[in-house]
Design a protein around this motif. Structure first.
Motif, mmCIF file in Angstrom:
data_model
loop_
_atom_site.group_PDB
_atom_site.id
_atom_site.type_symbol
_atom_site.label_atom_id
_atom_site.label_comp_id
_atom_site.label_asym_id
_atom_site.label_seq_id
_atom_site.Cartn_x
_atom_site.Cartn_y
_atom_site.Cartn_z
ATOM 1 N N ASP A 149 0.809 -1.216 0.000
ATOM 2 C CA ASP A 149 0.000 0.000 0.000
ATOM 3 C C ASP A 149 0.846 1.272 0.000
ATOM 4 O OD1 ASP A 149 -2.318 -1.505 0.028
ATOM 5 O OD2 ASP A 149 -2.396 -1.580 2.211
ATOM 6 N N GLY A 150 2.134 1.137 -0.225
ATOM 7 C CA GLY A 150 2.988 2.313 -0.269
ATOM 8 C C GLY A 150 3.574 2.664 1.083
ATOM 9 N N ALA A 151 4.396 3.716 1.098
ATOM 10 C CA ALA A 151 5.054 4.149 2.319
ATOM 11 C C ALA A 151 5.189 5.663 2.327
ATOM 12 C CB ALA A 151 6.443 3.502 2.429
ATOM 13 N N VAL A 152 5.103 6.235 3.511
ATOM 14 C CA VAL A 152 5.286 7.667 3.703
ATOM 15 C C VAL A 152 6.471 7.855 4.638
ATOM 16 C CG1 VAL A 152 4.271 9.797 4.596
ATOM 17 C CG2 VAL A 152 2.841 8.166 3.354
ATOM 18 N N VAL A 153 7.471 8.618 4.204
ATOM 19 C CA VAL A 153 8.656 8.893 5.012
ATOM 20 C C VAL A 153 8.784 10.396 5.155
ATOM 21 C CG1 VAL A 153 11.153 8.672 5.191
ATOM 22 C CG2 VAL A 153 9.803 6.786 4.248
ATOM 23 N N ALA A 154 8.861 10.850 6.405
ATOM 24 C CA ALA A 154 8.974 12.281 6.698
ATOM 25 C C ALA A 154 7.884 13.086 5.985
ATOM 26 C CB ALA A 154 10.361 12.803 6.325
ATOM 27 N N GLY A 155 6.684 12.517 5.966
ATOM 28 C CA GLY A 155 5.551 13.215 5.363
ATOM 29 C C GLY A 155 5.483 13.150 3.854
ATOM 30 N N GLN A 156 6.416 12.472 3.209
ATOM 31 C CA GLN A 156 6.452 12.388 1.755
ATOM 32 C C GLN A 156 6.114 10.974 1.296
ATOM 33 O OE1 GLN A 156 7.074 15.104 -0.243
ATOM 34 N NE2 GLN A 156 7.101 16.272 1.672
ATOM 35 N N ASP A 157 5.219 10.893 0.296
ATOM 36 C CA ASP A 157 4.884 9.597 -0.280
ATOM 37 C C ASP A 157 6.077 9.099 -1.089
ATOM 38 O OD1 ASP A 157 3.784 7.958 -2.762
ATOM 39 O OD2 ASP A 157 2.341 7.756 -1.125
ATOM 40 N N VAL A 158 6.601 7.935 -0.717
ATOM 41 C CA VAL A 158 7.826 7.429 -1.333
ATOM 42 C C VAL A 158 7.630 7.155 -2.814
ATOM 43 C CG1 VAL A 158 9.492 5.534 -1.328
ATOM 44 C CG2 VAL A 158 8.687 6.493 0.841
ATOM 45 N N ALA A 159 6.524 6.516 -3.207
ATOM 46 C CA ALA A 159 6.292 6.186 -4.618
ATOM 47 C C ALA A 159 6.187 7.448 -5.457
ATOM 48 C CB ALA A 159 5.024 5.343 -4.763
ATOM 49 N N ALA A 160 5.439 8.458 -4.954
ATOM 50 C CA ALA A 160 5.308 9.712 -5.702
ATOM 51 C C ALA A 160 6.648 10.418 -5.833
ATOM 52 C CB ALA A 160 4.291 10.624 -5.007
ATOM 53 N N THR A 161 7.420 10.394 -4.753
ATOM 54 C CA THR A 161 8.749 11.029 -4.786
ATOM 55 C C THR A 161 9.658 10.346 -5.796
ATOM 56 O OG1 THR A 161 8.528 11.669 -2.460
ATOM 57 C CG2 THR A 161 10.745 11.661 -3.386
ATOM 58 N N LEU A 162 9.623 8.998 -5.826
ATOM 59 C CA LEU A 162 10.455 8.258 -6.782
ATOM 60 C C LEU A 162 10.021 8.543 -8.215
ATOM 61 C CD1 LEU A 162 10.817 4.802 -4.973
ATOM 62 C CD2 LEU A 162 12.579 6.557 -5.283
ATOM 63 N N THR A 163 8.698 8.663 -8.445
ATOM 64 C CA THR A 163 8.200 8.981 -9.783
ATOM 65 C C THR A 163 8.695 10.356 -10.225
ATOM 66 O OG1 THR A 163 6.229 7.625 -9.444
ATOM 67 C CG2 THR A 163 6.124 9.279 -11.188
ATOM 68 N N THR A 164 8.624 11.325 -9.311
ATOM 69 C CA THR A 164 9.100 12.679 -9.611
ATOM 70 C C THR A 164 10.596 12.670 -9.916
ATOM 71 O OG1 THR A 164 7.406 13.650 -8.192
ATOM 72 C CG2 THR A 164 9.310 15.027 -8.712
ATOM 73 N N LEU A 165 11.350 11.938 -9.096
ATOM 74 C CA LEU A 165 12.801 11.868 -9.308
ATOM 75 C C LEU A 165 13.125 11.189 -10.639
ATOM 76 C CD1 LEU A 165 14.051 10.934 -5.722
ATOM 77 C CD2 LEU A 165 14.352 13.116 -6.916
ATOM 78 N N ALA A 166 12.355 10.139 -10.985
ATOM 79 C CA ALA A 166 12.592 9.450 -12.259
ATOM 80 C C ALA A 166 12.333 10.401 -13.420
ATOM 81 C CB ALA A 166 11.700 8.217 -12.365
ATOM 82 N N GLY A 167 11.283 11.220 -13.336
ATOM 83 C CA GLY A 167 11.006 12.209 -14.381
ATOM 84 C C GLY A 167 12.111 13.236 -14.489
#
Length: 199
Positions: A149-167
């Motif tokens: 179901d995903g993970a949130v680290v320091a208030g940030q959604d890990v999957a969304a952050t990784l998607t942004t970084l990949a872009g």
């Protein structure tokens, strides 16, 4: 002084010690039986010189221990085996405390916490590991971790952050390719200019 007294439905055994040189102690109330098995062995001096309650599961309703104060494991308290498909605890905190040998040396700047709350059922119906940072060394997870179901680290959604970084990486890769082509073009022009000057 020892005595045996009979008082209606009660038998009173008076003395400092009641000793029975027998293997089994059976408590069997016919009116309370659910099955017709022949025995109700409450206490048995077993073959390993141990004391077994409810030998061979003679009491199909199981054993209940109310107001238990302490359970000490076998072999100098080193080992306790619980065999059960489900373990249910009606409480909020589960503590694992190996004592001073596991706590390490605390500097004066760190508080000396008496608790080691490994798992806590938090107020928001959450399962919390290392409540209030009781384990000063933190939490270590060995092996692969799966979070469907995903993970949130320091208030940030890990999957969304990784998607942004990949872009961002893709964009930077495109820019780097263009910059490399531009540098190659400039290098070719400089080489051509140098050849004209020398001729």
């Amino acid at each position: 002084m020892t005595d045996i007294r009979f008082d209606g439905d009660f038998i009173h055994l008076e003395g400092l010690v009641v000793r029975a040189t027998a293997n089994d102690l059976m408590l069997d109330a016919t009116a309370r039986r659910r099955t017709n098995t022949p025995f109700r062995r409450a206490l048995v001096h077993d073959f390993d010189d141990g004391l077994t309650l409810n030998w061979d599961s003679d009491y199909p309703g199981g054993v209940s221990v109310n107001s238990c104060k302490q359970i000490l494991g076998f072999n100098n308290r080193d080992w306790l085996i619980v065999r059960s498909r489900i373990m249910q605890q009606f409480g909020t905190d589960f503590m694992l405390d190996g004592g001073p040998d596991r706590r390490g040396r605390l500097s004066t700047s760190l508080r000396r916490n008496p608790f080691r709350r490994a798992l806590v059922h938090g107020p928001g119906d959450q399962l919390v590991l290392n409540w209030d940072r009781d384990y000063t060394g933190g939490v270590v997870v060995n092996g692969r971790v799966t979070m469907p179901d995903g993970a949130v680290v320091a208030g940030q959604d890990v999957a969304a952050t990784l998607t942004t970084l990949a872009g961002q990486v893709t964009s930077l890769t495109t820019q780097l390719t263009a910059a490399t082509a531009a540098i190659a073009d400039l290098t070719a022009r400089v080489t051509a200019l140098e050849s004209e000057v020398t001729t």
